[in-house]
Design an enzyme around this catalytic site. Structure first.
Site, PDB file in Angstrom:
ATOM      1  N   GLU A   1       8.563  -5.621  -9.252  1.00 36.76           N
ATOM      2  CA  GLU A   1       8.448  -7.087  -9.327  1.00 36.76           C
ATOM      3  C   GLU A   1       8.697  -7.652 -10.719  1.00 36.76           C
ATOM      4  OE1 GLU A   1       4.549  -7.876  -7.752  1.00 36.76           O
ATOM      5  OE2 GLU A   1       4.965  -6.839  -5.876  1.00 36.76           O
TER       6      GLU A   1
ATOM      7  N   GLU B   1       7.577  -1.776   1.957  1.00 34.95           N
ATOM      8  CA  GLU B   1       6.202  -2.245   2.198  1.00 34.95           C
ATOM      9  C   GLU B   1       6.183  -3.143   3.427  1.00 34.95           C
ATOM     10  OE1 GLU B   1       4.464  -3.944  -1.376  1.00 34.95           O
ATOM     11  OE2 GLU B   1       5.443  -2.468  -2.657  1.00 34.95           O
TER      12      GLU B   1
HETATM   13  O1  G3I Z   1     -11.635  -0.920  -4.866  1.00 36.74           O
HETATM   14  C1  G3I Z   1     -12.250  -2.236  -4.966  1.00 36.74           C
HETATM   15  C2  G3I Z   1     -13.621  -2.211  -4.329  1.00 36.74           C
HETATM   16  O2  G3I Z   1     -14.465  -1.335  -5.062  1.00 36.74           O
HETATM   17  C3  G3I Z   1     -14.175  -3.636  -4.317  1.00 36.74           C
HETATM   18  O3  G3I Z   1     -15.381  -3.652  -3.609  1.00 36.74           O
HETATM   19  C4  G3I Z   1     -13.208  -4.589  -3.617  1.00 36.74           C
HETATM   20  C5  G3I Z   1     -13.674  -6.039  -3.668  1.00 36.74           C
HETATM   21  O4  G3I Z   1     -12.619  -6.929  -3.408  1.00 36.74           O
HETATM   22  O5  G3I Z   1     -11.965  -4.511  -4.266  1.00 36.74           O
HETATM   23  C6  G3I Z   1     -11.384  -3.217  -4.228  1.00 36.74           C
HETATM   24  O6  G3I Z   1     -10.146  -3.232  -4.860  1.00 36.74           O
HETATM   25  C7  G3I Z   1      -9.118  -3.886  -4.178  1.00 36.74           C
HETATM   26  C8  G3I Z   1      -7.990  -2.857  -3.929  1.00 36.74           C
HETATM   27  O7  G3I Z   1      -6.894  -3.526  -3.352  1.00 36.74           O
HETATM   28  C9  G3I Z   1      -8.406  -1.731  -2.996  1.00 36.74           C
HETATM   29  O8  G3I Z   1      -8.648  -2.205  -1.719  1.00 36.74           O
HETATM   30  C10 G3I Z   1      -8.621  -5.018  -5.053  1.00 36.74           C
HETATM   31  O9  G3I Z   1      -9.620  -6.019  -5.150  1.00 36.74           O
HETATM   32  C11 G3I Z   1      -7.384  -5.613  -4.475  1.00 36.74           C
HETATM   33  O10 G3I Z   1      -6.846  -6.540  -5.404  1.00 36.74           O
HETATM   34  C12 G3I Z   1      -6.363  -4.523  -4.226  1.00 36.74           C
HETATM   35  O11 G3I Z   1      -5.269  -5.129  -3.599  1.00 36.74           O
HETATM   36  C13 G3I Z   1      -4.079  -4.373  -3.562  1.00 36.74           C
HETATM   37  C14 G3I Z   1      -2.988  -5.170  -4.268  1.00 36.74           C
HETATM   38  O12 G3I Z   1      -1.723  -4.547  -4.092  1.00 36.74           O
HETATM   39  C15 G3I Z   1      -3.237  -5.267  -5.757  1.00 36.74           C
HETATM   40  O13 G3I Z   1      -3.113  -4.000  -6.354  1.00 36.74           O
HETATM   41  C16 G3I Z   1      -3.730  -4.140  -2.109  1.00 36.74           C
HETATM   42  O14 G3I Z   1      -4.672  -3.221  -1.532  1.00 36.74           O
HETATM   43  C17 G3I Z   1      -2.323  -3.553  -1.985  1.00 36.74           C
HETATM   44  O15 G3I Z   1      -1.936  -3.521  -0.624  1.00 36.74           O
HETATM   45  C18 G3I Z   1      -1.350  -4.440  -2.749  1.00 36.74           C
HETATM   46  O16 G3I Z   1      -0.072  -3.826  -2.679  1.00 36.74           O
HETATM   47  C19 G3I Z   1       0.993  -4.569  -3.285  1.00 36.74           C
HETATM   48  C20 G3I Z   1       1.996  -3.571  -3.814  1.00 36.74           C
HETATM   49  O17 G3I Z   1       1.367  -2.670  -4.704  1.00 36.74           O
HETATM   50  C21 G3I Z   1       3.150  -4.281  -4.519  1.00 36.74           C
HETATM   51  N1  G3I Z   1       3.741  -5.271  -3.636  1.00 36.74           N
HETATM   52  C22 G3I Z   1       2.838  -6.227  -3.028  1.00 36.74           C
HETATM   53  C23 G3I Z   1       1.728  -5.493  -2.295  1.00 36.74           C
HETATM   54  C24 G3I Z   1       0.830  -6.441  -1.587  1.00 36.74           C
HETATM   55  O18 G3I Z   1       0.153  -7.273  -2.511  1.00 36.74           O
END
Ligand code: G3I
Length: 386
Positions: free
Chosen positions: A161, A277
């Site tokens: 990105e 994705e």
């Molecule tokens: O692990 C913590 C947990 O301890 C906590 O209780 C919880 C509270 O919200 O958050 C958890 O972390 C989250 C993590 O996912 C694991 O589930 C983060 O808040 C959350 O921001 C994170 O989101 C991920 C996001 O990328 C940001 O990294 C999504 O799972 C993941 O599907 C998403 O993937 C991205 C790709 O990498 C790039 N392209 C877009 C795609 C979708 O956004």
């Protein structure tokens, strides 16, 4: 009814039943087999999977897919949370699981403006680092992470990105524009931050395939900018093997001809194309439109979360039709598409349930919350039925 006619009806009925039994029995039960002669089919694997919290859905992933991408555990913030601390256990488990099941493993992701700790762009005095110091950081991170899995993770989303919706590199310093374009650790490096990342990754594992990955990849400005980037790297002999098209789509966007057009355009570049994705939301759009920018947030109410008690048949059918149409295009472009990866294993764990409104109930994948294949599964498999 005369006896002869009755016998005729009976024979016809028997033939129809036999044909339908044979075609159900013939339907491939596994996505990786259905598309074996076209492209790999993969899934994003969650940290909860590798840490043993969802063995049934991990077993489903092992049986259905032949490629895997870690959804979060190799992002900078997860694997390298502090300057001198790496956290490899979840990634080690992911790689061991993938090897056990003969998966093509994709590392996601080395350089991204999001999910990167603040310390990366700062010195111990909290002051911004200069180009050389940042390049050192980038190099150290890539050498350590790619080097650890050299020969075991076959491909990397090297840069994720890096181009905004207007086709501008995110290293560009904003002029009163959206601050989200600004990545504090890209700008001091300058516009060659992408090519440097690819060089470092290639040095760390000369046999790994290296990809550029992005969203909203059908936007005309992005087609132009991503194609330009690939050509630039190619002209400088920087290794780039493919473009990752994320594919966070909806029931009515992008239009089929937009998908067809972008696959044709990127297909001209002589690199592999991956849909990296894929998921299709059935929920109404919130205010941020079609963006997959993880920093976007919206607030919603019942209007934005209409299927909490289940998905109506009509919407289920719409989703199946949409998946069939999209896979029809993937099959059409199978000569350039190397892999199609779903962003998750089943609906219950999709990020779509939490973006851009937290806690909604979405149905974006091929397996439901009970791990049963949905009608979208048959529709997808049906696109390659002989
Ligand atoms: O692990 C913590 C947990 O301890 C906590 O209780 C919880 C509270 O919200 O958050 C958890 O972390 C989250 C993590 O996912 C694991 O589930 C983060 O808040 C959350 O921001 C994170 O989101 C991920 C996001 O990328 C940001 O990294 C999504 O799972 C993941 O599907 C998403 O993937 C991205 C790709 O990498 C790039 N392209 C877009 C795609 C979708 O956004």
């Amino acid at each position: 009814m005369r006896r002869g006619m009755r016998a005729g009806v009976l024979i016809l009925w028997t033939v129809l039943v036999a044909v339908s039994v044979i075609s159900v029995a013939d339907e491939p039960k596994e996505l990786k087999d259905a598309f074996a002669s076209r492209f790999r089919v993969g899934a994003a694997i969650g940290t909860h999977h590798t840490m043993g919290q969802e063995p049934e859905s991990l077993a489903l992933a092992a049986s259905q897919f032949n490629a895997a991408t870690p959804e979060n555990l190799l992002k900078w913030q997860a694997v390298h949370p502090a300057p001198d601390r790496y956290q490899f256990e979840p990634a080690d488990r992911f790689v061991a699981w993938g090897e056990q099941h003969g998966m093509f493993l994709v590392g996601h992701t080395l350089v991204w403006h999001s999910q990167t700790p603040r310390w990366v762009s700062q010195g111990t005095d909290q002051k911004p680092l200069d180009r050389d110091a940042l390049l050192d950081r980038m190099k150290g991170h890539i050498e350590t992470v790619v080097g650890r899995y050299r020969g075991r993770i076959q491909a990397w989303d090297v840069v994720n990105e890096a181009i905004d919706d207007q086709g501008r590199l995110r290293s560009a310093v904003p002029e009163g524009g959206s601050p989200r374009r600004f990545a504090p650790w890209y700008s001091p490096i300058g516009d060659d931050f992408i090519e440097m990342a690819f060089e470092f990754a290639h040095a760390a594992d000369p046999n790994a395939e290296l990809y550029y990955n992005d969203y909203n990849e059908w936007f005309p400005a992005k087609i132009e900018a991503i194609s330009g980037l690939v050509r630039r790297l190619q002209s400088k002999n920087v290794r780039i093997d493919g473009i990752g098209l994320q594919g966070h789509w909806g029931l009515d966007y992008p239009k089929l001809d937009e998908i067809d057009h972008m696959l044709t355009e990127y297909g001209k570049l002589g690199v592999k194309l991956m849909v990296t994705e894929l998921d299709i939301t059935v929920l109404p759009s919130a205010s941020n439109g079609t963006s997959a920018d993880v920093n976007a947030r919206a607030t919603g109410g019942d209007r934005l979360d209409p299927y909490r008690d289940g998905l109506p048949d009509a919407v289920q059918r719409k989703l199946a039709d949409r998946y069939a149409a999209i896979f029809g295009l993937f099959v059409k472009h199978a000569n350039t598409i190397d892999r199609v990866t779903f962003w998750g294993v089943h609906d219950g764990h999709s990020w779509r349930n939490h973006f851009p409104v937290r806690g909604r109930t979405d149905y974006p994948l091929l397996f439901d919350r009970r791990l049963e294949p949905k009608s979208a599964f048959s529709a997808v498999v049906g696109t390659v039925r002989p």
